[in-house]
Write a protein that holds these residues in place. Structure first.
Motif, PDB file in Angstrom:
ATOM      1  N   ILE A 149       0.820  -1.214   0.000  1.00  0.00           N
ATOM      2  CA  ILE A 149       0.000   0.000   0.000  1.00  0.00           C
ATOM      3  C   ILE A 149       0.855   1.265   0.000  1.00  0.00           C
ATOM      4  N   ASN A 150       2.152   1.111  -0.266  1.00  0.00           N
ATOM      5  CA  ASN A 150       3.076   2.238  -0.397  1.00  0.00           C
ATOM      6  C   ASN A 150       3.151   3.081   0.892  1.00  0.00           C
ATOM      7  N   TRP A 151       3.172   2.412   2.027  1.00  0.00           N
ATOM      8  CA  TRP A 151       3.314   3.097   3.299  1.00  0.00           C
ATOM      9  C   TRP A 151       4.711   2.977   3.888  1.00  0.00           C
ATOM     10  N   THR A 152       5.580   2.221   3.275  1.00  0.00           N
ATOM     11  CA  THR A 152       6.933   2.045   3.817  1.00  0.00           C
ATOM     12  C   THR A 152       7.671   3.376   3.836  1.00  0.00           C
ATOM     13  N   GLY A 153       8.244   3.692   4.972  1.00  0.00           N
ATOM     14  CA  GLY A 153       8.964   4.948   5.108  1.00  0.00           C
ATOM     15  C   GLY A 153       8.097   6.118   5.508  1.00  0.00           C
ATOM     16  N   THR A 154       6.828   5.879   5.866  1.00  0.00           N
ATOM     17  CA  THR A 154       5.919   6.941   6.286  1.00  0.00           C
ATOM     18  C   THR A 154       5.721   6.893   7.802  1.00  0.00           C
ATOM     19  N   TYR A 155       5.152   7.978   8.319  1.00  0.00           N
ATOM     20  CA  TYR A 155       4.922   8.045   9.755  1.00  0.00           C
ATOM     21  C   TYR A 155       3.845   7.057  10.205  1.00  0.00           C
ATOM     22  N   GLN A 156       2.803   6.915   9.398  1.00  0.00           N
ATOM     23  CA  GLN A 156       1.737   5.994   9.801  1.00  0.00           C
ATOM     24  C   GLN A 156       2.215   4.549   9.864  1.00  0.00           C
ATOM     25  N   ALA A 157       3.235   4.210   9.077  1.00  0.00           N
ATOM     26  CA  ALA A 157       3.775   2.855   9.126  1.00  0.00           C
ATOM     27  C   ALA A 157       4.500   2.593  10.433  1.00  0.00           C
ATOM     28  N   LEU A 158       4.916   3.629  11.136  1.00  0.00           N
ATOM     29  CA  LEU A 158       5.571   3.475  12.429  1.00  0.00           C
ATOM     30  C   LEU A 158       4.604   3.685  13.583  1.00  0.00           C
ATOM     31  N   ILE A 159       3.617   4.561  13.403  1.00  0.00           N
ATOM     32  CA  ILE A 159       2.685   4.870  14.489  1.00  0.00           C
ATOM     33  C   ILE A 159       1.708   3.726  14.722  1.00  0.00           C
ATOM     34  N   ILE A 160       1.130   3.180  13.651  1.00  0.00           N
ATOM     35  CA  ILE A 160       0.104   2.140  13.800  1.00  0.00           C
ATOM     36  C   ILE A 160       0.659   0.886  14.484  1.00  0.00           C
ATOM     37  N   PRO A 161       1.817   0.339  14.092  1.00  0.00           N
ATOM     38  CA  PRO A 161       2.357  -0.805  14.843  1.00  0.00           C
ATOM     39  C   PRO A 161       2.677  -0.473  16.297  1.00  0.00           C
ATOM     40  N   ASN A 162       3.161   0.751  16.543  1.00  0.00           N
ATOM     41  CA  ASN A 162       3.429   1.142  17.926  1.00  0.00           C
ATOM     42  C   ASN A 162       2.153   1.157  18.755  1.00  0.00           C
ATOM     43  N   LEU A 218       4.630   5.238  30.699  1.00  0.00           N
ATOM     44  CA  LEU A 218       5.024   3.902  30.258  1.00  0.00           C
ATOM     45  C   LEU A 218       4.827   3.729  28.752  1.00  0.00           C
ATOM     46  N   ALA A 219       3.698   4.249  28.251  1.00  0.00           N
ATOM     47  CA  ALA A 219       3.425   4.136  26.814  1.00  0.00           C
ATOM     48  C   ALA A 219       4.428   4.950  26.008  1.00  0.00           C
ATOM     49  N   PHE A 220       4.744   6.153  26.480  1.00  0.00           N
ATOM     50  CA  PHE A 220       5.700   6.998  25.760  1.00  0.00           C
ATOM     51  C   PHE A 220       7.079   6.359  25.733  1.00  0.00           C
ATOM     52  N   ILE A 221       7.508   5.816  26.869  1.00  0.00           N
ATOM     53  CA  ILE A 221       8.824   5.179  26.921  1.00  0.00           C
ATOM     54  C   ILE A 221       8.878   3.958  26.011  1.00  0.00           C
ATOM     55  N   ALA A 222       7.796   3.168  25.990  1.00  0.00           N
ATOM     56  CA  ALA A 222       7.759   1.987  25.127  1.00  0.00           C
ATOM     57  C   ALA A 222       7.851   2.385  23.660  1.00  0.00           C
ATOM     58  N   ALA A 223       7.118   3.436  23.269  1.00  0.00           N
ATOM     59  CA  ALA A 223       7.167   3.892  21.877  1.00  0.00           C
ATOM     60  C   ALA A 223       8.511   4.545  21.556  1.00  0.00           C
ATOM     61  N   TRP A 224       9.082   5.262  22.524  1.00  0.00           N
ATOM     62  CA  TRP A 224      10.366   5.940  22.309  1.00  0.00           C
ATOM     63  C   TRP A 224      11.500   4.933  22.107  1.00  0.00           C
ATOM     64  N   ASN A 225      11.449   3.819  22.840  1.00  0.00           N
ATOM     65  CA  ASN A 225      12.525   2.832  22.783  1.00  0.00           C
ATOM     66  C   ASN A 225      12.341   1.795  21.675  1.00  0.00           C
ATOM     67  N   GLU A 226      11.250   1.846  20.938  1.00  0.00           N
ATOM     68  CA  GLU A 226      10.995   0.833  19.908  1.00  0.00           C
ATOM     69  C   GLU A 226      12.052   0.924  18.801  1.00  0.00           C
ATOM     70  N   TYR A 227      12.604  -0.217  18.457  1.00  0.00           N
ATOM     71  CA  TYR A 227      13.674  -0.256  17.442  1.00  0.00           C
ATOM     72  C   TYR A 227      13.365  -1.206  16.292  1.00  0.00           C
ATOM     73  N   LEU A 228      12.802  -2.367  16.596  1.00  0.00           N
ATOM     74  CA  LEU A 228      12.674  -3.424  15.592  1.00  0.00           C
ATOM     75  C   LEU A 228      11.834  -2.974  14.401  1.00  0.00           C
ATOM     76  N   ILE A 229      10.619  -2.490  14.659  1.00  0.00           N
ATOM     77  CA  ILE A 229       9.736  -2.057  13.578  1.00  0.00           C
ATOM     78  C   ILE A 229      10.335  -0.855  12.844  1.00  0.00           C
ATOM     79  N   ALA A 230      10.888   0.084  13.614  1.00  0.00           N
ATOM     80  CA  ALA A 230      11.448   1.292  13.004  1.00  0.00           C
ATOM     81  C   ALA A 230      12.643   0.982  12.115  1.00  0.00           C
ATOM     82  N   SER A 231      13.433  -0.008  12.472  1.00  0.00           N
ATOM     83  CA  SER A 231      14.602  -0.341  11.662  1.00  0.00           C
ATOM     84  C   SER A 231      14.225  -0.922  10.306  1.00  0.00           C
ATOM     85  N   ILE A 232      13.018  -1.476  10.196  1.00  0.00           N
ATOM     86  CA  ILE A 232      12.580  -2.088   8.943  1.00  0.00           C
ATOM     87  C   ILE A 232      11.724  -1.138   8.115  1.00  0.00           C
TER      88      ILE A 232
END
Length: 296
Positions: free
Chosen positions: A152-165, A221-235
């Motif tokens: 759906i051409n969402w790779t590299g967009t903000y929504q591709a990182l926000i929705i999984p978080n 807690l939610a902010f820290i979890a989203a701030w520290n997320e690496y796996l999804i963001a790296s892809i």
């Protein structure tokens, strides 16, 4: 008779002395244990800060103090020499984590209240699904997410990182707030209803103010979890949407096969600051006894 009285008094005084010594020893053990735990937890952060301020030529100096202090590492961390833009990555992480936290709280507060207060069919099944989702390994869905967002051409967009978080943070939010709402006395809400409030007004004017400490704690807690997320963001991130965790992991030295340890430590120090500031700002709200004041 007086001799017996004096003996009893002496025994009582001795017993009190032993009790006081035991109490002091127990208190001392508590403080010593707490100090050991604090030192154990803070030592890596202390070493990170020390290395961040250390000259590159003394990177592996074993001295555990601030020696050969320099600010150049912070300038290097924000320079183009590292192969990325840490300043933009910080803004990206703030935006992604902030949106994730707000959306998770908006849905999590109502879901947690329904699970704690309302009786409906499948209630415990829903709560079990929420708990299971919070423990689901993120690595298992990296490939499906990448394929989906590529189609759906969402790779590299903000929504591709926000929705999984959100999908990872929301179960934590719901489960944490559900436990709090369960402990809240029903009499407060019933009193508001008797005074003429509707269900929505009672929730907005009584329940939410009383739940403020839990909401702030959950938000942190939610902010820290989203701030520290690496796996999804790296892809799924691109150069424009790169987060700080990905930016620091992709630091490159000015020379081949050279790891910029001091610059990485400086970047890590900068990344830790927003979390520390966040906790300090909301510290009073977290520990405030709003429920006790309402009961009075």
């Amino acid at each position: 008779m007086s001799t017996m009285t004096q003996t009893a008094a002496a025994h009582a005084a001795a017993a009190k002395g032993v009790a006081r010594r035991r109490e002091r020893w127990a208190s001392g053990r508590t403080y010593i244990s707490a100090a050991i735990i604090v030192i154990w937890c803070l030592l890596p952060f202390y070493w990170m800060v020390v290395t961040a301020f250390r000259d590159v030529g003394y990177t592996f100096d074993p001295t555990p103090f601030f020696t050969h202090v320099t600010w150049d590492n912070f300038a290097t961390a924000f320079s183009s020499e590292m192969g990325n833009h840490l300043d933009r990555a910080l803004l990206n992480s703030l935006f992604i984590s902030g949106v994730t936290t707000v959306v998770a709280l908006l849905f999590g507060v109502f879901a947690a209240y329904a699970l704690a207060r309302l009786n409906f069919r499948g209630k415990f099944l829903v709560l079990g699904v929420v708990l299971g989702a919070s423990m689901f390994p993120g690595v298992a869905i990296v490939t499906p997410l990448f394929q989906l967002f590529t189609n759906i051409n969402w790779t590299g967009t903000y929504q591709a990182l926000i929705i999984p978080n959100i999908s990872f943070v929301l179960p934590l939010t719901v489960y944490t707030l559900t436990s709090f709402f369960r402990e809240m006395p029903w009499e407060l809400e019933e009193a508001a209803r008797i005074d003429g409030c509707t269900a929505g007004q009672a929730f907005r004017k009584v329940i939410l103010p009383l739940a403020a400490p839990a909401v702030f704690t959950t938000a942190i807690l939610a902010f820290i979890a989203a701030w520290n997320e690496y796996l999804i963001a790296s892809i799924l991130s691109s150069d424009a949407t790169q987060t700080v965790t990905v930016a620091i992991a992709s630091f490159a030295g000015s020379q081949p096969h050279q790891e910029p340890y001091t610059a990485v430590m400086a970047a890590g120090t900068v990344v830790t600051i927003p979390l520390v500031v966040l906790v300090l700002i909301f510290q009073r709200k977290i520990v405030a006894g709003l429920t006790a004041g309402a009961v009075k």
